[in-house]
Design an enzyme around this catalytic site. Structure first.
Site, PDB file in Angstrom:
ATOM      1  N   ARG A  38       0.826  -1.234  -0.190  1.00  0.00           N
ATOM      2  CA  ARG A  38      -0.191   0.083  -0.153  1.00  0.00           C
ATOM      3  C   ARG A  38       1.024   1.412   0.026  1.00  0.00           C
ATOM      4  NH1 ARG A  38      -5.066  -2.028   3.778  1.00  0.00           N
ATOM      5  NH2 ARG A  38      -6.527  -2.741   2.165  1.00  0.00           N
ATOM      6  N   LYS A 207     -15.403 -13.461   5.554  1.00  0.00           N
ATOM      7  CA  LYS A 207     -16.329 -12.347   5.607  1.00  0.00           C
ATOM      8  C   LYS A 207     -17.786 -12.611   4.843  1.00  0.00           C
ATOM      9  CE  LYS A 207     -12.715  -9.038   5.940  1.00  0.00           C
ATOM     10  NZ  LYS A 207     -11.766  -7.841   5.098  1.00  0.00           N
ATOM     11  N   GLY A 364      -7.118  -8.304   0.875  1.00  0.00           N
ATOM     12  CA  GLY A 364      -5.957  -8.402   1.432  1.00  0.00           C
ATOM     13  C   GLY A 364      -5.448  -9.883   1.612  1.00  0.00           C
ATOM     14  N   GLY A 387     -12.593  -4.789   0.871  1.00  0.00           N
ATOM     15  CA  GLY A 387     -13.662  -4.196   0.944  1.00  0.00           C
ATOM     16  C   GLY A 387     -14.232  -3.226   0.055  1.00  0.00           C
TER      17      GLY A 387
HETATM   18  N1  LIG Z   1     -13.762 -22.660   5.230  1.00  0.00           N
HETATM   19  C1  LIG Z   1     -13.222 -21.469   6.082  1.00  0.00           C
HETATM   20  N2  LIG Z   1     -13.612 -21.489   7.343  1.00  0.00           N
HETATM   21  C2  LIG Z   1     -13.218 -20.572   8.000  1.00  0.00           C
HETATM   22  N3  LIG Z   1     -12.242 -19.134   7.629  1.00  0.00           N
HETATM   23  C3  LIG Z   1     -11.917 -19.613   6.277  1.00  0.00           C
HETATM   24  C4  LIG Z   1     -12.303 -20.617   5.390  1.00  0.00           C
HETATM   25  N4  LIG Z   1     -11.795 -20.422   4.404  1.00  0.00           N
HETATM   26  C5  LIG Z   1     -10.975 -19.410   4.316  1.00  0.00           C
HETATM   27  N5  LIG Z   1     -11.019 -18.803   5.519  1.00  0.00           N
HETATM   28  C6  LIG Z   1     -10.263 -17.492   6.116  1.00  0.00           C
HETATM   29  O1  LIG Z   1     -10.766 -16.527   5.460  1.00  0.00           O
HETATM   30  C7  LIG Z   1      -9.795 -15.486   5.650  1.00  0.00           C
HETATM   31  C8  LIG Z   1      -9.689 -14.450   4.513  1.00  0.00           C
HETATM   32  O2  LIG Z   1     -10.885 -14.115   4.427  1.00  0.00           O
HETATM   33  P1  LIG Z   1     -11.495 -12.503   3.863  1.00  0.00           P
HETATM   34  O3  LIG Z   1     -10.837 -11.525   4.842  1.00  0.00           O
HETATM   35  O4  LIG Z   1     -13.200 -12.620   3.790  1.00  0.00           O
HETATM   36  O5  LIG Z   1     -10.755 -12.343   2.716  1.00  0.00           O
HETATM   37  P2  LIG Z   1     -10.053 -11.171   1.903  1.00  0.00           P
HETATM   38  O6  LIG Z   1      -8.857 -10.482   3.063  1.00  0.00           O
HETATM   39  O7  LIG Z   1      -9.212 -11.729   0.754  1.00  0.00           O
HETATM   40  O8  LIG Z   1     -10.917 -10.461   1.601  1.00  0.00           O
HETATM   41  C9  LIG Z   1      -8.628 -16.116   5.857  1.00  0.00           C
HETATM   42  O9  LIG Z   1      -7.914 -15.848   7.192  1.00  0.00           O
HETATM   43  C10 LIG Z   1      -8.937 -17.631   6.025  1.00  0.00           C
HETATM   44  O10 LIG Z   1      -8.289 -18.385   6.733  1.00  0.00           O
HETATM   45  O1  LIG Z   2      -7.630  -2.783   5.051  1.00  0.00           O
HETATM   46  C1  LIG Z   2      -8.537  -2.441   4.465  1.00  0.00           C
HETATM   47  O2  LIG Z   2      -9.652  -3.062   4.031  1.00  0.00           O
HETATM   48  P1  LIG Z   2      -9.675  -4.683   3.216  1.00  0.00           P
HETATM   49  O3  LIG Z   2      -9.192  -5.398   4.522  1.00  0.00           O
HETATM   50  O4  LIG Z   2     -10.863  -4.674   3.154  1.00  0.00           O
HETATM   51  O5  LIG Z   2      -8.798  -4.409   2.256  1.00  0.00           O
HETATM   52  C2  LIG Z   2      -8.452  -0.884   4.404  1.00  0.00           C
HETATM   53  O6  LIG Z   2      -7.522  -0.062   5.057  1.00  0.00           O
HETATM   54  C3  LIG Z   2     -10.006  -0.249   5.217  1.00  0.00           C
HETATM   55  O7  LIG Z   2      -9.679  -0.605   6.620  1.00  0.00           O
HETATM   56  P2  LIG Z   2     -11.114  -0.788   7.519  1.00  0.00           P
HETATM   57  O8  LIG Z   2     -11.811  -2.147   7.039  1.00  0.00           O
HETATM   58  O9  LIG Z   2     -10.526  -0.927   8.955  1.00  0.00           O
HETATM   59  O10 LIG Z   2     -11.796   0.600   7.397  1.00  0.00           O
END
Ligand SMILES: Nc1ncnc2c1ncn2[C@@H]1O[C@H](COP(=O)(O)OP(=O)(O)O)[C@@H](O)[C@H]1O
Ligand SMILES: O=C(OP(=O)(O)O)[C@H](O)COP(=O)(O)O
Length: 407
Positions: A38, A207, A364, A387
């Site tokens: 970033r 998520k 991320g 997001g």
């Molecule tokens: N079947 C599952 N059950 C629980 N957690 C999971 C599963 N598959 C993936 N994950 C978790 O999802 C997390 C990433 O999810 P998310 O934050 O939604 O993705 P991104 O950061 O790519 O948007 C990872 O830490 C991974 O371990």
């Molecule tokens: O890491 C971020 O979002 P992301 O994990 O959805 O890529 C951005 O910096 C936004 O952070 P926030 O979800 O705490 O508002």
């Protein structure tokens, strides 16, 4: 798609105080930045403004700041790394108040081409996250021009992203977007508005509640929608399957049924896992060596949870990617942080790396997975926002884009 907003190319920064909202929300471990993506992504805009002779005032949030201002969430490490990257001094305003006397003095001392970084905007708590007027005005008071280049935060209607623009505009100043915003919106916009087909979208991760909402919009745009990771089990349960103790959002079961019907009606393929890797509990620590087994998705034991897609699914998904011309991927296929549960994510990442399709990675964790596996440079575009990219793909208007002046 071309962005109908003013950009840094439409302003004359010479001698002007330019406030630039970046997304310097980088991962830190023991005070050390573990991924500088970033920071690197923000450099083109910052360099341009320096070269133009602007007084470059940078701001950003870092982390969630749940327990008030603290050194662990200070932007000090970012100031240091940024200074190394730019090869010039970055004056860091360490004051937890962000704006105020120290910031005002630092800005007053700036010469053309100087760079100042303000402290973590979330140190102002709800004033930042609830788009507070006072903090918005204080930020605007520091500058003549505002640039939003924080793509990853552009879905947040916060003071430093949205509120500040009202006060800049009120005093006749311009609000524009930076090069990173422009690049992200162009890539993501083109991918969904004019995709070269077949267009395959892949959603995974944890998520679930956030990401299920994007499905309705994506189904209308893509040819094939692939679901993996934690969100697959809500779909499987909606189809009547036993999913054991897998991650499920019970409030979304009807929505998933609707999406399955919608895919059918539109003649779109919606692919769900056919086999899955299960365990008795979520690994703790996350990379713990745990016993796992692979089962078909109609045979998930009641006391187990799915933590990765199985090999048959991985093959099915890789096949769907092979013939694609555009692929958007957000969210890993399993708990990829654990080598035992990373195989599904690796298979999909490899399939993307090997295709000649336009490949766009958002999120991320998906970006981290792709980079860790060494496939980063094989992808067309790795978005700096998870997001934000999803909300954009959902068809929502991003506050950080909305707030900029129209061309
Ligand atoms: N079947 C599952 N059950 C629980 N957690 C999971 C599963 N598959 C993936 N994950 C978790 O999802 C997390 C990433 O999810 P998310 O934050 O939604 O993705 P991104 O950061 O790519 O948007 C990872 O830490 C991974 O371990
Ligand atoms: O890491 C971020 O979002 P992301 O994990 O959805 O890529 C951005 O910096 C936004 O952070 P926030 O979800 O705490 O508002």
């Amino acid at each position: 798609m071309s962005l109908n907003k003013k950009t840094v190319d439409d302003i004359n920064a010479k001698g002007k105080r330019v406030l630039v909202r970046c997304d310097f929300n980088v991962p830190l471990k023991d005070g050390v930045i573990t991924d500088e993506t970033r920071i690197v992504a923000a450099l083109p805009t910052i360099k341009k403004l320096i070269a133009d002779g602007g007084k470059v005032i940078l701001c950003s949030h870092l982390g969630k700041v749940k327990n008030g201002p603290n050194e662990g969430e200070s932007l000090a490490p970012v100031a240091k790394r940024l200074s190394e990257k730019l090869g010039k001094e970055v004056v860091f305003v360490s004051d937890y108040h962000v704006t105020g006397e120290e910031a005002t003095k630092a800005v007053a001392n700036m010469k053309d081409g100087d760079v100042v970084l303000l402290q973590n905007t979330r140190f102002r708590g709800a004033e930042e996250t609830k788009n507070g007027e006072e903090f918005s005005k204080e930020l605007a008071d520091l500058a003549d021009i505002y640039v939003c280049d924080a793509f990853g935060s552009s879905h947040r209607a916060h003071a430093s992203v949205a509120g500040v623009t009202k006060f800049i505009r009120a005093k006749g100043g311009e609000n524009v977007v930076g090069y990173l915003m422009e690049k992200e919106i162009n890539f993501l916009g083109n991918a969904v508005e004019n995709p070269v087909r077949p267009f395959v979208a892949i959603l995974g991760g944890a998520k679930v509640a956030d990401k299920l909402n994007v499905i309705s919009n994506l189904l209308e745009k893509c040819d094939t929608l692939i679901i993996g990771g934690g969100m697959a089990y809500t779909f499987l349960k909606a189809q009547g399957a036993e999913v054991g103790t897998s991650l499920v959002d019970d409030t979304k079961l009807d929505y998933c049924k609707e999406m399955l019907a919608k895919a059918d009606k539109l003649g779109k393929k919606l692919l769900l896992p056919i086999d899955t890797v299960v365990a008795s509990a979520f690994p703790n620590p996350i990379d713990a060596e745990i016993p796992v087994e692979t089962v078909d998705c109609d045979h998930i034991p009641a006391d187990k949870l799915g933590l990765d897609i199985g090999p048959k699914t991985a093959e099915l998904y890789a096949d769907a990617v092979k013939s694609a011309k555009t692929v958007v991927w957000n969210g890993p296929m399993g708990v990829f942080e654990n080598p035992i549960l990373a195989k599904g994510t690796i298979a999909v990442a490899k399939a993307l790396a090997e295709t000649d399709a336009t490949t766009i990675i958002g999120g991320g964790d998906s970006a981290a997975a792709v980079n860790t596996l060494g496939y980063g440079d094989k992808m067309t575009h790795i978005s700096t926002g998870g997001g934000a990219s999803l909300e954009f793909l959902e068809g929502k208007e991003l506050p950080g884009v909305m707030a900029a002046d129209d061309k």
